[in-house]
Design an enzyme around this catalytic site. Sequence first.
Site, PDB file in Angstrom:
ATOM      1  N   SER A 181      24.208 -44.020  48.251  1.00 35.78           N
ATOM      2  CA  SER A 181      25.565 -45.103  48.278  1.00 35.78           C
ATOM      3  C   SER A 181      26.218 -45.135  49.523  1.00 35.78           C
ATOM      4  CB  SER A 181      26.357 -44.533  47.078  1.00 35.78           C
ATOM      5  OG  SER A 181      27.214 -45.516  46.439  1.00 35.78           O
ATOM      6  N   GLU A 309      21.223 -50.355  38.902  1.00 36.77           N
ATOM      7  CA  GLU A 309      22.272 -49.575  39.915  1.00 36.77           C
ATOM      8  C   GLU A 309      23.750 -49.838  39.234  1.00 36.77           C
ATOM      9  OE1 GLU A 309      22.283 -48.143  42.865  1.00 36.77           O
ATOM     10  OE2 GLU A 309      20.405 -48.569  43.634  1.00 36.77           O
ATOM     11  N   HIS A 399      23.050 -45.807  38.986  1.00 34.35           N
ATOM     12  CA  HIS A 399      23.510 -45.566  40.285  1.00 34.35           C
ATOM     13  C   HIS A 399      23.831 -43.993  40.305  1.00 34.35           C
ATOM     14  CE1 HIS A 399      24.865 -46.537  44.370  1.00 34.35           C
ATOM     15  NE2 HIS A 399      26.094 -45.738  44.096  1.00 34.35           N
TER      16      HIS A 399
END
Length: 496
Positions: A181, A309, A399
């Site tokens: 990320s 995600e 995610h």
Amino acid sequence: MHINPEVRTAAGVARGSWDNTVAVFRGIPYARSPFGPRRFAAPVPAPAWDGVRDALEFGPPVPQAGDVTPRSGDADTDCLTLNVWSPDPGAAGLPVLAWIHGGAYLEGTSGNPHSDGATLARAGAVVVNMNYRVGVEGFAHIAGAPDNRGILDQAAALRWIQENVAAFGGDPGNVTVFGQSAGAGCIAALLTMPLAAGLFRRAIAQSVPGTYFSPRLAASISNHIAAEVGARATVGELARIPPRALIEAAGATVRRMPGLVESWGPMALTPTPFSPVVDGDILPRAPWRALADGAAPEVDLLVGHTRDEYRLWTARPGGAPSDEQVAVALRQLSPGPDRGAYRTAYPDATPAQLYDIAHSDWLFRMPSLHLAGARQAGGGRAWVYELQWGFNAEQGASHCLDFLLVFGTLDPGEVRAHPAAHPDAAAEASRVSHDMRSDWLRFATTGDPGWAPYDPATRTARSYTAEPVVGPYPEERSRRLWRTHRFDTLDLLRTE
């Protein structure tokens, strides 16, 4: 009973502890406190110490939302520390994995138990992770201060690794940076930054965000944050404001961002007001353009993303989008002029699913895929992966799940206890975790994760499922939607 391990670093002797067969050194300073006279400045190396320094506890986190540590938030604290896990401090030439945590450029700490490096180290690598400045302290554009201070901290930690990791059994010539990320966004920046040249040999970027700001956009954001505390975004004025007040001001700006989308563009739909600033100096160009033009051709790249995600946000209570939010997302995040492209490409998707897909594509999936294409176009090598496995139907392959699997810190008990967990989820989690960790270590050791490099013609990718497969990149519909788009620096759309 093991005697506590001791290692002589360039600054002095550090005494660690044992985690079964792994030597762990916690809270080693790599830079001086970034507060007081050095607030908003580039990092300065930490001073040497006399005698033996205990390295038994994680250093204090950098100031961030939700942190109630008394030493942090408003104090002048030595928070720029790192941690080292070594399977054998007396060894030589072990591959080095240097982790850069995520957290929306707003939060994160090297003491996060989910990024404990013991399991990776046991498999044969020296693992290092670090604190770096986040939020206003690390990423706000402030007149009189260098941009990208959080990334400058990371580069300082990587220089520490070059100088010291051999004493822990690692090979300074074989350092692989890996991050997820915001950490992956920083790694993409480090790949193209002149001051980071030679600090690492390989890079693993997990879920690269597509947001890099122009100074104009970053200045507008900083002006909003500074106005919350009645100041201007200058070193002279913000240095008088306690970190806690700036953290709260940044939070207030996040809540107002959706109303600023006409000025700030699609970044206003993200969970953070911060991203690396393409200032033309520390970060000369956005990563896709720089890599396509041949930046850092000697650094091999493993890059990928999770399938679902954005489910991390929409699966939360109250996270389901309204009809208006769906309409705004499809208008702002669709590539090119065809605002109905997603409905055409995914005719069976519900509005909420289209919202998920568009956010996933714009913010993480397509920036990651295009980074591989840029690396290949610039003469370097890249490998692509997607995590498709998830242990429950609500979040899917969301995610952050990928880094838990790589570190081996996804608790099987929590997996079994989840009310929506698949029947064999715990056993599958162990297998997928082993597969990803083995491939990451193989890449860090040899430069080849075990499948063919990415090529625009074949688009080979590895998909991590209960039984991983290698084949064409799986998100073909989205890839085709975005094939002519060029990710680049985001700019201010209009002044307010």
